[in-house]
Design an enzyme around this catalytic site. Structure first.
Site, PDB file in Angstrom:
ATOM      1  N   ASP A   1      -6.818 -19.359-127.577  1.00  0.00           N
ATOM      2  CA  ASP A   1      -7.285 -20.680-127.133  1.00  0.00           C
ATOM      3  C   ASP A   1      -8.546 -20.539-126.292  1.00  0.00           C
ATOM      4  O   ASP A   1      -9.177 -21.540-125.954  1.00  0.00           O
ATOM      5  CB  ASP A   1      -6.180 -21.377-126.314  1.00  0.00           C
ATOM      6  CG  ASP A   1      -6.578 -22.788-125.893  1.00  0.00           C
ATOM      7  OD1 ASP A   1      -7.061 -23.543-126.760  1.00  0.00           O
ATOM      8  OD2 ASP A   1      -6.429 -23.137-124.705  1.00  0.00           O
TER       9      ASP A   1
ATOM     10  N   ASP B   1       3.393  -8.286-113.570  1.00  0.00           N
ATOM     11  CA  ASP B   1       2.547  -9.012-112.620  1.00  0.00           C
ATOM     12  C   ASP B   1       2.484  -8.148-111.370  1.00  0.00           C
ATOM     13  O   ASP B   1       3.523  -7.813-110.801  1.00  0.00           O
ATOM     14  CB  ASP B   1       3.184 -10.378-112.288  1.00  0.00           C
ATOM     15  CG  ASP B   1       2.227 -11.268-111.520  1.00  0.00           C
ATOM     16  OD1 ASP B   1       2.049 -12.433-111.901  1.00  0.00           O
ATOM     17  OD2 ASP B   1       1.638 -10.799-110.515  1.00  0.00           O
TER      18      ASP B   1
ATOM     19  N   ASN C   1       3.089 -19.259-112.346  1.00  0.00           N
ATOM     20  CA  ASN C   1       3.568 -20.552-112.857  1.00  0.00           C
ATOM     21  C   ASN C   1       3.695 -20.593-114.369  1.00  0.00           C
ATOM     22  O   ASN C   1       4.749 -20.924-114.912  1.00  0.00           O
ATOM     23  CB  ASN C   1       2.506 -21.626-112.516  1.00  0.00           C
ATOM     24  CG  ASN C   1       2.744 -22.201-111.159  1.00  0.00           C
ATOM     25  OD1 ASN C   1       3.886 -22.448-110.787  1.00  0.00           O
ATOM     26  ND2 ASN C   1       1.674 -22.399-110.406  1.00  0.00           N
ATOM     27  N   ILE C   2       2.593 -20.258-115.051  1.00  0.00           N
ATOM     28  CA  ILE C   2       2.563 -20.418-116.509  1.00  0.00           C
ATOM     29  C   ILE C   2       3.419 -19.352-117.182  1.00  0.00           C
ATOM     30  O   ILE C   2       4.215 -19.643-118.074  1.00  0.00           O
ATOM     31  CB  ILE C   2       1.107 -20.395-117.031  1.00  0.00           C
ATOM     32  CG1 ILE C   2       0.296 -21.519-116.352  1.00  0.00           C
ATOM     33  CG2 ILE C   2       1.070 -20.537-118.554  1.00  0.00           C
ATOM     34  CD1 ILE C   2      -1.193 -21.497-116.637  1.00  0.00           C
TER      35      ILE C   2
ATOM     36  N   ALA D   1      -5.243 -17.793-121.700  1.00  0.00           N
ATOM     37  CA  ALA D   1      -5.599 -17.679-120.273  1.00  0.00           C
ATOM     38  C   ALA D   1      -7.116 -17.744-120.104  1.00  0.00           C
ATOM     39  O   ALA D   1      -7.678 -18.825-119.882  1.00  0.00           O
ATOM     40  CB  ALA D   1      -5.017 -16.387-119.705  1.00  0.00           C
TER      41      ALA D   1
ATOM     42  N   HIS E   1      -9.967 -24.088-126.433  1.00  0.00           N
ATOM     43  CA  HIS E   1      -9.597 -24.191-125.002  1.00  0.00           C
ATOM     44  C   HIS E   1      -8.922 -25.543-124.704  1.00  0.00           C
ATOM     45  O   HIS E   1      -9.387 -26.313-123.863  1.00  0.00           O
ATOM     46  CB  HIS E   1     -10.833 -23.980-124.102  1.00  0.00           C
ATOM     47  CG  HIS E   1     -10.474 -23.609-122.686  1.00  0.00           C
ATOM     48  ND1 HIS E   1     -11.280 -22.824-121.889  1.00  0.00           N
ATOM     49  CD2 HIS E   1      -9.402 -23.921-121.905  1.00  0.00           C
ATOM     50  CE1 HIS E   1     -10.727 -22.677-120.697  1.00  0.00           C
ATOM     51  NE2 HIS E   1      -9.574 -23.336-120.686  1.00  0.00           N
ATOM     52  N   ILE E   2      -7.819 -25.776-125.429  1.00  0.00           N
ATOM     53  CA  ILE E   2      -7.118 -27.062-125.270  1.00  0.00           C
ATOM     54  C   ILE E   2      -5.768 -26.905-124.578  1.00  0.00           C
ATOM     55  O   ILE E   2      -4.945 -27.813-124.610  1.00  0.00           O
ATOM     56  CB  ILE E   2      -6.916 -27.777-126.638  1.00  0.00           C
ATOM     57  CG1 ILE E   2      -6.189 -26.861-127.644  1.00  0.00           C
ATOM     58  CG2 ILE E   2      -8.241 -28.279-127.190  1.00  0.00           C
ATOM     59  CD1 ILE E   2      -5.676 -27.575-128.885  1.00  0.00           C
ATOM     60  N   GLY E   3      -5.557 -25.727-123.945  1.00  0.00           N
ATOM     61  CA  GLY E   3      -4.262 -25.475-123.292  1.00  0.00           C
ATOM     62  C   GLY E   3      -3.832 -26.606-122.376  1.00  0.00           C
ATOM     63  O   GLY E   3      -2.669 -27.005-122.352  1.00  0.00           O
ATOM     64  N   ALA E   4      -4.762 -27.130-121.598  1.00  0.00           N
ATOM     65  CA  ALA E   4      -4.422 -28.171-120.617  1.00  0.00           C
ATOM     66  C   ALA E   4      -4.713 -29.568-121.143  1.00  0.00           C
ATOM     67  O   ALA E   4      -4.548 -30.545-120.422  1.00  0.00           O
ATOM     68  CB  ALA E   4      -5.210 -27.935-119.338  1.00  0.00           C
TER      69      ALA E   4
ATOM     70  N   GLU F   1     -17.758 -19.395-124.540  1.00  0.00           N
ATOM     71  CA  GLU F   1     -17.294 -20.711-125.001  1.00  0.00           C
ATOM     72  C   GLU F   1     -18.436 -21.716-124.965  1.00  0.00           C
ATOM     73  O   GLU F   1     -19.112 -21.788-123.930  1.00  0.00           O
ATOM     74  CB  GLU F   1     -16.137 -21.208-124.122  1.00  0.00           C
ATOM     75  CG  GLU F   1     -14.867 -20.420-124.330  1.00  0.00           C
ATOM     76  CD  GLU F   1     -13.684 -20.935-123.489  1.00  0.00           C
ATOM     77  OE1 GLU F   1     -13.809 -21.963-122.811  1.00  0.00           O
ATOM     78  OE2 GLU F   1     -12.628 -20.284-123.529  1.00  0.00           O
TER      79      GLU F   1
HETATM   80  O1  LIG Z   1      -7.765 -23.295-115.897  1.00  0.00           O
HETATM   81  C1  LIG Z   1      -7.293 -24.316-116.392  1.00  0.00           C
HETATM   82  O2  LIG Z   1      -6.801 -25.229-115.712  1.00  0.00           O
HETATM   83  C2  LIG Z   1      -7.241 -24.450-117.892  1.00  0.00           C
HETATM   84  O3  LIG Z   1      -7.877 -23.401-118.525  1.00  0.00           O
HETATM   85  C3  LIG Z   1      -7.779 -25.773-118.373  1.00  0.00           C
HETATM   86  O4  LIG Z   1      -9.147 -25.893-118.270  1.00  0.00           O
HETATM   87  P1  LIG Z   1      -9.824 -27.317-118.550  1.00  0.00           P
HETATM   88  O5  LIG Z   1      -9.451 -28.195-117.400  1.00  0.00           O
HETATM   89  O6  LIG Z   1     -11.287 -27.089-118.592  1.00  0.00           O
HETATM   90  O7  LIG Z   1      -9.281 -27.821-119.833  1.00  0.00           O
END
Ligand SMILES: O=C(O)[C@H](O)COP(=O)(O)O
Length: 303
Positions: A250, A168, A148-149, A225, A276-279, A255
């Protein structure tokens, strides 16, 4: 039926859960407290901050569902849950666009020194002459992980007129203008490498000392990732030697990244890093929250 939310969920998703008629609690419990409380919990909702380890699962005498509001399941002992007959659900893909956009942001920041330029200016320094960077245009990007990503990243980088390679093990062909190649080709031919695989036994330290040796001099590495996919000691050495021009991170194997290795990595001027702010976007959390609540309510009905 008690649903306990241990990491922050989107507000509207929380409201829906609370209005569902079940007993919903939300508070971040650290491991020891969670072990004490888990016998009273039927559904445990987490993001990546809570490590749902074997001992927590073992203590969960009434635990029936572990809901991961996000994609990665490396913080959940899925094997142990399976052994105990506990259902594990997550929201793959729901936050993919946000992660892809951040990865590209880190890539451009590394190539154009956006973070360093900002820090220098805030410190009153005009470092224009030191901050000559690189274009993405016509250069080669290697995407490790074409799920997906990885595909969202490819779609956007094709618009930058990059040559896009992807590796992949589960993908043999694609209808996108992307060359599916082996991992060695990614390492040898890429000017930029971006990682989009989950952390598993197979992907742990996939980007190792050996891998760095195969890479082009001056490669830019992006990891949005999981920290454990990159051997961060090897990355540190590759950044010091100049093999890697810059890294955009990220995620970290530890962590928050407060240990000695991570601290010295973060001190390097050619490391751009985010916590870790990707999402962590309004849009992704809205999607993740709604999907996880849908899935929880559906699973709870089956019990
Ligand atoms: O695996 C995930 O969905 C992302 O790394 C986001 O993680 P988080 O929900 O802890 O921000």
């Amino acid at each position: 039926m008690r649903i306990h939310v241990n990491d922050p969920l989107d507000k509207s998703a929380m409201e829906r859960l609370k209005n569902s008629g079940y007993n919903v609690t939300s508070e971040h419990l650290e491991k020891e407290e969670l072990i004490k409380e888990i016998p009273n919990i039927d559904v445990l909702v987490v993001r990546s901050a809570t490590k749902v380890t074997a001992d927590i699962i073992e203590a969960g005498k009434n635990l029936k569902i572990i809901a991961r509001a996000g994609t990665g399941l490396d913080n959940v002992d899925v094997e142990k849950a399976k052994e105990k007959g506990i259902k594990v659900i997550n929201t793959p893909g729901a936050n993919g666009i946000s992660v892809a956009e951040l990865a590209i942001g880190l890539m451009i920041s590394c190539a154009r020194h956006i973070a360093k330029g900002t820090i220098d200016l805030k410190n009153g320094e005009w470092t224009k002459k030191q901050l000559k960077g690189h274009e993405l245009y016509k250069r080669t990007v290697g995407i490790i992980g074409f799920g997906n990503i990885g595909r969202e990243v490819a779609k956007r980088l094709l618009a930058f007129d990059m040559r896009v390679l992807a590796y992949d093990p589960f993908v043999k062909e694609t209808d996108m203008n992307v060359e599916i190649v082996d991992l060695d080709t990614i390492f040898k031919e890429s000017d930029f490498i971006t990682i989009h695989v989950p952390l598993t036994n197979e992907t742990k330290h996939l980007v190792s000392k050996d891998a760095f040796e195969k890479m082009k001099d001056g490669v830019i590495l992006i990891n949005a990732a999981r920290g454990g996919v990159v051997d961060e000691e090897a990355l540190y050495n590759a950044l010091i030697s100049g093999k890697v021009y810059a890294a955009g991170l990220d995620v970290f194997e530890v962590e928050p990244p407060t240990d000695e290795l991570r601290k010295k990595l973060l001190e390097l001027p050619n490391v751009v890093a985010t916590p870790h702010i990707g999402a962590s976007t309004v849009e992704a959390q809205l999607r993740v929250g709604q999907i996880i609540v849908d899935k929880i309510l559906e699973e709870v009905k089956k019990l």
